[in-house]
Structure formats: C-alpha cells, structure tokens
Motif scaffolding. Structure first.
Motif, mmCIF file in Angstrom:
data_model
loop_
_atom_site.group_PDB
_atom_site.id
_atom_site.type_symbol
_atom_site.label_atom_id
_atom_site.label_comp_id
_atom_site.label_asym_id
_atom_site.label_seq_id
_atom_site.Cartn_x
_atom_site.Cartn_y
_atom_site.Cartn_z
ATOM 1 N N ALA A 47 12.817 57.980 40.702
ATOM 2 C CA ALA A 47 12.125 56.975 39.901
ATOM 3 C C ALA A 47 12.308 57.325 38.424
ATOM 4 O O ALA A 47 11.609 58.211 37.931
ATOM 5 C CB ALA A 47 10.643 56.915 40.259
ATOM 6 N N PRO A 48 13.232 56.699 37.761
ATOM 7 C CA PRO A 48 14.069 55.595 38.227
ATOM 8 C C PRO A 48 15.185 56.064 39.154
ATOM 9 O O PRO A 48 15.537 57.233 39.173
ATOM 10 C CB PRO A 48 14.649 55.019 36.933
ATOM 11 C CG PRO A 48 14.731 56.203 36.028
ATOM 12 C CD PRO A 48 13.524 57.046 36.345
ATOM 13 N N VAL A 83 5.561 56.670 43.083
ATOM 14 C CA VAL A 83 6.244 57.903 43.486
ATOM 15 C C VAL A 83 5.431 59.087 42.975
ATOM 16 O O VAL A 83 4.948 59.090 41.841
ATOM 17 C CB VAL A 83 7.676 57.979 42.913
ATOM 18 C CG1 VAL A 83 8.311 59.335 43.255
ATOM 19 C CG2 VAL A 83 8.540 56.851 43.454
ATOM 20 N N GLY A 84 5.293 60.097 43.821
ATOM 21 C CA GLY A 84 4.611 61.314 43.417
ATOM 22 C C GLY A 84 5.384 62.551 43.850
ATOM 23 O O GLY A 84 5.754 62.674 45.018
ATOM 24 N N ALA A 85 5.662 63.447 42.900
ATOM 25 C CA ALA A 85 6.229 64.766 43.211
ATOM 26 C C ALA A 85 5.090 65.765 43.108
ATOM 27 O O ALA A 85 4.554 65.990 42.019
ATOM 28 C CB ALA A 85 7.349 65.107 42.233
ATOM 29 N N LEU A 86 4.707 66.351 44.236
ATOM 30 C CA LEU A 86 3.437 67.061 44.331
ATOM 31 C C LEU A 86 3.574 68.412 45.026
ATOM 32 O O LEU A 86 4.413 68.569 45.922
ATOM 33 C CB LEU A 86 2.443 66.205 45.144
ATOM 34 C CG LEU A 86 2.169 64.800 44.616
ATOM 35 C CD1 LEU A 86 1.744 63.892 45.747
ATOM 36 C CD2 LEU A 86 1.111 64.862 43.541
ATOM 37 N N PRO A 87 2.741 69.385 44.653
ATOM 38 C CA PRO A 87 2.709 70.632 45.425
ATOM 39 C C PRO A 87 2.100 70.367 46.800
ATOM 40 O O PRO A 87 1.182 69.553 46.938
ATOM 41 C CB PRO A 87 1.815 71.538 44.591
ATOM 42 C CG PRO A 87 0.943 70.616 43.805
ATOM 43 C CD PRO A 87 1.789 69.403 43.525
ATOM 44 N N GLY A 115 9.868 54.782 34.941
ATOM 45 C CA GLY A 115 10.024 54.713 36.384
ATOM 46 C C GLY A 115 10.629 53.422 36.895
ATOM 47 O O GLY A 115 11.246 53.393 37.961
ATOM 48 N N LEU A 116 10.482 52.335 36.136
ATOM 49 C CA LEU A 116 11.049 51.049 36.549
ATOM 50 C C LEU A 116 12.521 50.916 36.196
ATOM 51 O O LEU A 116 13.182 49.989 36.662
ATOM 52 C CB LEU A 116 10.286 49.895 35.898
ATOM 53 C CG LEU A 116 8.951 49.494 36.519
ATOM 54 C CD1 LEU A 116 8.350 48.322 35.764
ATOM 55 C CD2 LEU A 116 9.096 49.151 37.994
ATOM 56 N N GLY A 117 13.033 51.832 35.355
ATOM 57 C CA GLY A 117 14.415 51.667 34.922
ATOM 58 C C GLY A 117 14.594 50.325 34.233
ATOM 59 O O GLY A 117 13.835 49.955 33.342
ATOM 60 N N THR A 118 15.589 49.555 34.678
ATOM 61 C CA THR A 118 15.856 48.223 34.110
ATOM 62 C C THR A 118 15.263 47.099 34.956
ATOM 63 O O THR A 118 15.466 45.924 34.654
ATOM 64 C CB THR A 118 17.370 47.997 33.979
ATOM 65 O OG1 THR A 118 17.982 48.200 35.263
ATOM 66 C CG2 THR A 118 17.978 48.971 32.979
ATOM 67 N N TYR A 176 5.079 50.137 37.893
ATOM 68 C CA TYR A 176 5.381 51.454 38.446
ATOM 69 C C TYR A 176 4.289 52.421 38.022
ATOM 70 O O TYR A 176 3.860 52.430 36.857
ATOM 71 C CB TYR A 176 6.730 51.982 37.945
ATOM 72 C CG TYR A 176 6.952 53.431 38.324
ATOM 73 C CD1 TYR A 176 7.431 53.754 39.587
ATOM 74 C CD2 TYR A 176 6.619 54.459 37.458
ATOM 75 C CE1 TYR A 176 7.593 55.085 39.967
ATOM 76 C CE2 TYR A 176 6.777 55.785 37.828
ATOM 77 C CZ TYR A 176 7.258 56.091 39.083
ATOM 78 O OH TYR A 176 7.397 57.401 39.464
ATOM 79 N N LYS A 177 3.853 53.267 38.962
ATOM 80 C CA LYS A 177 2.859 54.294 38.651
ATOM 81 C C LYS A 177 3.226 55.596 39.362
ATOM 82 O O LYS A 177 3.786 55.590 40.456
ATOM 83 C CB LYS A 177 1.454 53.844 39.075
ATOM 84 C CG LYS A 177 0.977 52.605 38.308
ATOM 85 C CD LYS A 177 -0.400 52.146 38.727
ATOM 86 C CE LYS A 177 -0.777 50.866 37.971
ATOM 87 N NZ LYS A 177 -2.125 50.381 38.322
ATOM 88 N N THR A 178 2.902 56.690 38.700
ATOM 89 C CA THR A 178 3.076 58.016 39.282
ATOM 90 C C THR A 178 1.859 58.360 40.129
ATOM 91 O O THR A 178 0.730 58.033 39.766
ATOM 92 C CB THR A 178 3.272 59.054 38.165
ATOM 93 O OG1 THR A 178 4.598 58.920 37.643
ATOM 94 C CG2 THR A 178 3.088 60.471 38.669
#
Length: 359
Positions: A125-126, A150-154, A215-218, A232-234
């Motif tokens: 994301a993107p 999208v979430g990158a999480l421990p 995160g949305l890119g284009t 888009y939200k994290t």
C-alpha cells in the motif's frame, strides 16, 4: 536455442531488497547495487552478483545500469528520482516500493519520454491494494464506497505504542506526516494524516484505522468521478494513533523528522515476528441491488530459502517480484507509466510470486 535470461538490477541491499533478490534469482540474472559492498555481497549470496555503487552519484549509477532490463529501487523514497533518472538514461525499465506522492508524479513525467516500463509504488500500500481494489470495483455497475485498509503489525505487541519497526522508518514518518487523498461524495479531497479514526474487527481482533499518506497511490485520481467514496487507512492496535499524534503534532516533531527518526529507532525495537493484514471492502450496486464484497488476507512471518523472513518482507517483496515478472515478460497493458490499478489481478496472481495473494 536457449533464451537469454533477463538482467535485473536491485538498487539497495536492505530488508525488502534482500528477499526480492532471493525470489528473482531463480528466474533472472540479478545484480545487487549498494554503496556497502560487504552488505551487497551478503544479499547477493551465491545466486546474484554484488556491485558497489553510490546511488547518489547518478552518472556512475547510470553507467552501472547499462544493459540491464529492469531496475528495482528498494531504497528510501528520497532516492527515487536519482535512481529513476539513472534507469531512464540507461534505457531500462523501473519499479520502486515507495509511497511518496511527489516523486511518483515526477517519475510519471519522465516515463512519457521513454520506451520502457515505469511502474512506481509496487509494494503493498501503495501497490497490491490498488490492484485488488480496482479488480473488485470493476464488478459493480455503481461503486458507492471502497475502503482500503492495511496494517503491518507486531504479532506480540508489548510496548505502549503496540508497535515495532518492521520496515523503513523514513517511510513510516512520511505516511504519518503528509497530507492524504480520498474521494468523498464524488469529489477528490485532501485529508489530514492520523484523522478519520475508526475501529475495525478482523478475525476477532480489533484494530484502529486512520488516514495515512500515499496508500492510495494514483487510484483516487483514476476513479475520481466514477466512485462516490474511496479512502485508505492504516491499521494499528488500539491506542497507537493517539501516541503518534502526540509525537508528530502536539510535540511538533513532524517538523523535525530527523529527530523523530532518531527517537523512534532508539526506543522502538525491530522484530521479524510480525504480520500484515490487508482488508479491501467494496459496496455498490449490481443490477440495482446494493451488495458488498470483502477481500481479507493476513500474511505472517515465515521461512523461505532456508531462513526466516518477516511478514512485511514476504508480502512486499512478493508484490514487487510479481510486478517485476510482468515487466520482464511484457504482460503489462502498455509501456511508459503504468499505474497499479491498470495491472490485471489474474495476471499478477499467476506469476511465480503472486500465489500469496489469492484467496
């Protein structure tokens, strides 16, 4: 007659670049470029070639990239333009992993003058989130709402932030501190980062979501006027947003990003015991009936090539490698500047690296 293998240059021997090299070396001749030759050799291993190049020295990088079919930029976002220019001058195609909006716009202008593929923002994301969202939206007559998360999480949060550093700190600060794009009631709008707070439950776990940049890119521009609402939200564990908002905006560390980076990297540990959560929800009308479709995917850390990799390495490198394979086999819709939402979801998943993303 044996077909000549394509040549791929990976610029930046960092966490994501390391797995991209491992993935692509099975099918292509891969060269690892970094100013630290020892690090480049460690990443190249026995399957790729290491080259010492300072990516800030554009002329030297251009010479080194001559004869390469594809350049993959796995450096921080502030290196995008010199690496993209070097790829352009060398006559190579180019992809990167950045979320940065400003450099993406400049790369678009550059791509119009070349005969190669230029595909920025090939991460998650993107990146993949645009591919799956556009694929889902095409099945509707009218799209009322598209929510990308999208979430990158421990996997096991233990500190007050409920977070560990799993990727670029510069990229994290960039997305937390820059303005965000969205479509609201059919109009393209600029939103403030860390706002738009919400709670989301996925597989029985509650997360918080909030606006982050890039995160949305284009995608917002591509569907503007065709979709009523898009954002888009994290995703993070509940409580994280308020602490980061205090640091960035109450203490004004968004204006002193070098200090913020130093604070985060000295106080927040890294981990490879992580997970990446992807959620894409589309609501709209089919034959006059309001329906909802949801895509979810959770990727966890695991073993590949005889060693352990973090989830963010696995999903980001797999996404980039999938796009790289489409470039090298010329299966993208056209040359020049290619937006993520133009990439066919089935083609993406049918690369050797895209099976991770199927349901």
């Amino acid at each position: 007659m044996i077909e000549k293998r394509k040549k791929v240059a990976v610029v930046g021997a960092g966490k994501i670049g390391e797995l991209i090299v491992a993935l692509l070396s099975e099918r292509y001749d891969v060269f690892v470029y970094d100013q630290d030759l020892k690090r480049a050799r460690a990443v190249a291993g026995k399957t790729a070639q290491a080259v010492r190049v300072n990516a800030n020295q554009e002329a030297a990088l251009t010479r080194a990239l001559k004869g390469k079919d594809l350049v993959i930029n796995s450096c921080p976002h502030f290196m995008n333009l010199p690496i993209a220019r070097a790829a352009f001058k060398a006559g190579a195609s180019y992809i990167d992993l950045s979320e940065d909006v400003k450099t993406g716009d400049q790369i678009k202008k550059m791509a119009r003058r070349g005969g190669a593929y230029f595909v920025p923002r090939c991460g998650v994301a993107p990146g993949f989130i645009q591919i799956i969202a556009s694929h889902m939206m095409r099945s509707y007559d009218v799209v009322e709402r598209a929510s990308l998360r999208v979430g990158a999480l421990p996997e096991n949060p233990t500190n007050a932030l409920k977070y560990n550093l799993t990727w670029s700190t510069d990229g994290l600060i960039n997305e937390y501190g820059n303005p965000c794009e969205a479509v609201e009631n059919g109009e393209l709008k600029t939103m403030q980062p860390l706002e738009g707070y919400e709670r989301v439950v996925i597989d029985g776990v509650e997360f918080e979501g909030f606006n982050t940049s890039g995160g949305l890119g284009t995608l917002a521009h591509s569907v503007n006027g065709k979709v009523k609402n898009l954002n888009y939200k994290t995703l993070r564990y509940v409580g994280h947003r308020d602490l980061m908002k205090f640091l960035l905006f109450d203490l004004k560390l968004n204006e002193y990003r070098a200090i913020l980076k130093q604070v985060l990297e000295s106080a927040v540990p890294t981990t490879n015991q992580d997970m990446v959560v992807v959620l894409c929800c589309v609501e709209g009308k089919r034959n006059g009936i309001l329906t909802q479709q949801t895509y979810t995917k959770t990727v966890r850390h695991g073993d590949l090539f005889g060693r352990h990799w973090s989830a963010i390495q696995i999903i980001t490198a797999s996404s980039a490698a999938s796009v790289a394979d489409l470039v090298l086999t010329e299966r993208l819709p056209h040359k020049g500047y290619v937006r993520q939402e133009e990439i066919d979801f089935s083609d993406f998943c049918n690369t050797p690296y895209g099976k991770l993303f199927t349901k």
